[in-house]
Design a protein around this motif. Structure first.
Motif, PDB file in Angstrom:
ATOM      1  N   ALA A  84       0.817  -1.221   0.000  1.00  0.00           N
ATOM      2  CA  ALA A  84       0.000   0.000   0.000  1.00  0.00           C
ATOM      3  C   ALA A  84       0.851   1.272   0.000  1.00  0.00           C
ATOM      4  O   ALA A  84       0.334   2.363   0.217  1.00  0.00           O
ATOM      5  CB  ALA A  84      -0.936  -0.007   1.213  1.00  0.00           C
ATOM      6  N   PRO A 113     -15.727  -3.170   1.147  1.00  0.00           N
ATOM      7  CA  PRO A 113     -14.348  -3.632   1.362  1.00  0.00           C
ATOM      8  C   PRO A 113     -13.686  -3.099   2.625  1.00  0.00           C
ATOM      9  O   PRO A 113     -12.731  -3.701   3.124  1.00  0.00           O
ATOM     10  CB  PRO A 113     -13.607  -3.108   0.129  1.00  0.00           C
ATOM     11  CG  PRO A 113     -14.402  -1.920  -0.308  1.00  0.00           C
ATOM     12  CD  PRO A 113     -15.826  -2.251  -0.002  1.00  0.00           C
ATOM     13  N   CYS A 149      -7.102  -8.238  -1.566  1.00  0.00           N
ATOM     14  CA  CYS A 149      -6.211  -7.632  -2.571  1.00  0.00           C
ATOM     15  C   CYS A 149      -4.735  -7.778  -2.221  1.00  0.00           C
ATOM     16  O   CYS A 149      -3.877  -7.702  -3.110  1.00  0.00           O
ATOM     17  CB  CYS A 149      -6.540  -6.149  -2.736  1.00  0.00           C
ATOM     18  SG  CYS A 149      -8.221  -5.891  -3.291  1.00  0.00           S
TER      19      CYS A 149
HETATM   20  P1  FAD Z   1      -3.681  -2.850   3.176  1.00  0.00           P
HETATM   21  O1  FAD Z   1      -2.343  -3.142   3.747  1.00  0.00           O
HETATM   22  O2  FAD Z   1      -4.217  -1.487   3.374  1.00  0.00           O
HETATM   23  O3  FAD Z   1      -3.686  -3.169   1.596  1.00  0.00           O
HETATM   24  C1  FAD Z   1      -3.162  -4.366   1.098  1.00  0.00           C
HETATM   25  C2  FAD Z   1      -3.135  -4.260  -0.436  1.00  0.00           C
HETATM   26  O4  FAD Z   1      -4.459  -4.303  -0.927  1.00  0.00           O
HETATM   27  C3  FAD Z   1      -2.545  -2.954  -0.973  1.00  0.00           C
HETATM   28  O5  FAD Z   1      -1.856  -3.207  -2.169  1.00  0.00           O
HETATM   29  C4  FAD Z   1      -3.756  -2.087  -1.245  1.00  0.00           C
HETATM   30  O6  FAD Z   1      -3.496  -1.159  -2.277  1.00  0.00           O
HETATM   31  C5  FAD Z   1      -4.767  -3.119  -1.683  1.00  0.00           C
HETATM   32  N1  FAD Z   1      -6.159  -2.769  -1.371  1.00  0.00           N
HETATM   33  C6  FAD Z   1      -6.704  -2.567  -0.128  1.00  0.00           C
HETATM   34  N2  FAD Z   1      -8.021  -2.339  -0.240  1.00  0.00           N
HETATM   35  C7  FAD Z   1      -8.319  -2.396  -1.576  1.00  0.00           C
HETATM   36  C8  FAD Z   1      -9.511  -2.219  -2.340  1.00  0.00           C
HETATM   37  N3  FAD Z   1     -10.682  -1.960  -1.764  1.00  0.00           N
HETATM   38  N4  FAD Z   1      -9.430  -2.310  -3.689  1.00  0.00           N
HETATM   39  C9  FAD Z   1      -8.253  -2.568  -4.307  1.00  0.00           C
HETATM   40  N5  FAD Z   1      -7.098  -2.741  -3.638  1.00  0.00           N
HETATM   41  C10 FAD Z   1      -7.134  -2.654  -2.294  1.00  0.00           C
HETATM   42  N6  FAD Z   1      -1.670 -11.629   5.614  1.00  0.00           N
HETATM   43  C11 FAD Z   1      -2.261 -12.828   5.398  1.00  0.00           C
HETATM   44  O7  FAD Z   1      -2.698 -13.095   4.282  1.00  0.00           O
HETATM   45  N7  FAD Z   1      -2.373 -13.748   6.411  1.00  0.00           N
HETATM   46  C12 FAD Z   1      -1.934 -13.502   7.669  1.00  0.00           C
HETATM   47  O8  FAD Z   1      -2.124 -14.332   8.554  1.00  0.00           O
HETATM   48  C13 FAD Z   1      -1.277 -12.264   7.916  1.00  0.00           C
HETATM   49  N8  FAD Z   1      -0.782 -11.971   9.141  1.00  0.00           N
HETATM   50  C14 FAD Z   1      -0.176 -10.757   9.346  1.00  0.00           C
HETATM   51  C15 FAD Z   1       0.319 -10.447  10.633  1.00  0.00           C
HETATM   52  C16 FAD Z   1       0.947  -9.227  10.867  1.00  0.00           C
HETATM   53  C17 FAD Z   1       1.435  -8.930  12.259  1.00  0.00           C
HETATM   54  C18 FAD Z   1       1.071  -8.290   9.808  1.00  0.00           C
HETATM   55  C19 FAD Z   1       1.707  -6.955  10.027  1.00  0.00           C
HETATM   56  C20 FAD Z   1       0.575  -8.580   8.545  1.00  0.00           C
HETATM   57  C21 FAD Z   1      -0.051  -9.803   8.304  1.00  0.00           C
HETATM   58  N9  FAD Z   1      -0.607 -10.112   7.057  1.00  0.00           N
HETATM   59  C22 FAD Z   1      -1.186 -11.330   6.838  1.00  0.00           C
HETATM   60  C23 FAD Z   1      -0.644  -9.093   6.001  1.00  0.00           C
HETATM   61  C24 FAD Z   1      -1.908  -8.167   6.115  1.00  0.00           C
HETATM   62  O9  FAD Z   1      -2.158  -7.850   7.463  1.00  0.00           O
HETATM   63  C25 FAD Z   1      -3.160  -8.806   5.586  1.00  0.00           C
HETATM   64  O10 FAD Z   1      -2.979  -9.267   4.285  1.00  0.00           O
HETATM   65  C26 FAD Z   1      -4.369  -7.861   5.657  1.00  0.00           C
HETATM   66  O11 FAD Z   1      -5.504  -8.559   5.269  1.00  0.00           O
HETATM   67  C27 FAD Z   1      -4.240  -6.615   4.818  1.00  0.00           C
HETATM   68  O12 FAD Z   1      -5.395  -5.828   5.046  1.00  0.00           O
HETATM   69  P2  FAD Z   1      -5.312  -4.241   5.117  1.00  0.00           P
HETATM   70  O13 FAD Z   1      -6.696  -3.714   5.235  1.00  0.00           O
HETATM   71  O14 FAD Z   1      -4.361  -3.786   6.137  1.00  0.00           O
HETATM   72  O15 FAD Z   1      -4.747  -3.943   3.655  1.00  0.00           O
END
Ligand code: FAD
Length: 462
Positions: A84, A113, A149
């Motif tokens: 992001a 979303p 995503c």
């Molecule tokens: P963001 O970080 O805000 O966005 C992620 C990506 O999606 C970016 O490229 C953004 O541009 C895009 N995006 C967001 N919303 C949209 C939308 N509406 N339309 C188009 N693009 C969009 N991931 C896993 O898969 N499994 C896990 O178990 C996991 N554990 C984690 C643990 C920790 C401590 C951390 C820091 C991360 C972890 N992650 C994990 C990664 C992340 O937390 C997840 O993938 C989470 O679901 C991302 O959601 P977010 O709302 O923070 O997305």
């Protein structure tokens, strides 16, 4: 790029251009990686818009298209590969206000979303006795759109596989980045065109996810003083068809003693820890299974325990939360994402342990891949230099273990090192100016990029 003109066109929306606020909303968990920290720390967008409706999303995309302003979508910014991060500045499209759950029916939920995943899970439980099949360990803060995503799987994957598997997403609605943005629905095989695309070829405005019966999961921790035994036990347990699990994690000693602060007094330096989520009706079966494992010690079960400080959900010790807890105590720790597959997967883990000794600490997550149990190694690494990290990855690959490199921010380098023709093809149709999350899809920028070259794309570009 005409930032001023785009801002003027969007001033009537929830828009923020305060530099400190914009910088805060331009950052995700890229700093997990010492490599990405170096590359991305200085970045910031020019302004943030928080749409409340799909029509407002369309308005933002049309204005930014007209003025050649890049748009990077943001859920909660918990992605840990810099997904992001707005590499080219411009607009951050923050989805936090699009958080309505629209419809719940047997087996499915339709939502906007920006809904926080744990809240979505709570609502489906309360209203229908159903829960999400899988969620990331960041469910408490991350959005469902960000998971679709930018994520891949997590808690629930031991039963249901990963997000990319057929049936684990039902429908995705996206808005395109054109003079007149279109709204398109994707289902079935076409989901792969837009899911896990880091928002490079469309903005997701609505999602339909499958649901499963909800349970009051029992969170369990076990210890063993031998990691090889602990890994074999977790693998064997995950294979028990009659025992319903939502999480099967194993961490090598001394992860728990050193990094899990609430485990103090409950574990020693030599204890490897297994973290599980077991369905209540499976507890008897699980305890029967355990009775054949005299080396295993059950130290905690959430439905009956005497810990003075509750440790919280088991999943917040698994997946990338293990890394987070280690990083908080020792900032020199980083990590890998290794795929261990095949009938000899535990032998491969053993060979890697023997090869690297103390430089790596093992952490495995068991997950189902088209009916076969595999493991994701979210291995903790004592970081020394970037060159050594690259070497560690190469040695894993030479030893037959695929690595999804978490120290790269492009779709291809963090994935299977190949072009995804389906995502590229849709980007050509949906984002002809290349304004959506620029720099994250190598295939768009450099179609003939050679993925077998040892250096990384970011270093070559800048
Ligand atoms: P963001 O970080 O805000 O966005 C992620 C990506 O999606 C970016 O490229 C953004 O541009 C895009 N995006 C967001 N919303 C949209 C939308 N509406 N339309 C188009 N693009 C969009 N991931 C896993 O898969 N499994 C896990 O178990 C996991 N554990 C984690 C643990 C920790 C401590 C951390 C820091 C991360 C972890 N992650 C994990 C990664 C992340 O937390 C997840 O993938 C989470 O679901 C991302 O959601 P977010 O709302 O923070 O997305």
């Amino acid at each position: 790029m005409d930032i001023a003109a785009a801002k003027a066109a969007l001033m009537h929306l929830d828009l923020d251009d305060n530099p400190a606020a914009v910088r805060a909303k331009s950052r995700d968990f890229f700093w997990y990686s010492p490599v990405l920290k170096d590359r991305l720390d200085h970045l910031s967008a020019d302004f943030v818009v928080m749409p409340k409706t799909q029509d407002e999303v369309i308005e933002v995309l049309a204005a930014c298209h007209a003025h050649d302003v890049p748009v990077t979508v943001r859920g909660s910014g918990t992605g840990n590969y810099g997904q992001a991060m707005p590499l080219a500045g411009g607009c951050v499209l923050h989805m936090q206000n699009m958080d309505k759950v629209l419809e719940i029916s047997p087996g499915r939920v339709v939502t906007q979303p920006g809904t926080i995943i744990r809240e979505l899970d709570r609502i489906t439980r309360d209203q229908s006795g159903q829960e999400l099949r899988m969620f990331p360990s960041t469910a408490g803060t991350a959005t469902i759109g960000g998971f679709i995503c930018g994520g891949s799987g997590g808690v629930g994957s031991v039963r249901w596989g990963m997000l990319r598997d057929y049936g684990n997403i039902l429908r995705i609605r996206v808005a395109t980045m054109e003079a007149r943005p279109r709204i398109l629905d994707f289902t079935g095989r076409d989901l792969a065109r837009v899911s896990h695309a880091y928002g490079t070829n469309g903005v997701v405005t609505e999602i339909e996810m499958p649901l499963a019966p909800a349970y009051d999961w029992v969170h369990v921790f076990l210890t063993l003083d031998d990691f090889t035994h602990a890994a074999a036990l977790t693998h064997a347990l995950a294979l028990q068809d009659g025992i319903l699990l939502k999480l099967a994690t194993v961490c090598e000693a001394p992860v728990a003693a050193r990094y899990f602060q609430r485990f103090r007094g409950h574990v020693s330096d030599t204890d490897s820890v297994i973290a599980l989520m077991v369905a209540p009706h499976s507890m008897d079966g699980f305890l029967s299974f355990l009775s054949h494992e005299p080396g295993a010690r059950l130290i905690y079960r959430s439905d009956a325990h005497d810990w003075a400080r509750d440790p919280g959900p088991a999943y917040e010790y698994g997946w990338n939360h293990t890394t987070l807890r280690a990083l908080k105590v020792d900032p020199s720790i980083t990590y890998l994402q290794v795929r261990y597959a095949g009938p000899d997967l535990l032998d491969k883990v053993g060979a890697i342990r023997a090869r690297f000794g103390d430089e790596l600490i093992q952490h495995l997550e068991f997950l189902r891949e088209t009916g076969v149990m595999t493991a994701a190694g979210l291995t903790l690494v004592r970081f020394s230099t970037e060159a050594r990290l690259d070497e560690i990855i190469r040695i894993h690959e030479d030893m037959g273990c695929m690595v999804f490199n978490p120290h790269r921010y492009t779709l291809e380098e963090g994935g299977r090192q190949t072009v995804d023709a389906r995502q590229l093809d849709f980007k050509r149709q949906a984002d002809p100016k290349g304004l959506l999350n620029p720099g994250k899809m190598i295939a768009w920028d450099v179609p003939d990029w050679d993925y077998s070259r040892a250096y990384d794309y970011a270093r070559m570009r800048h």
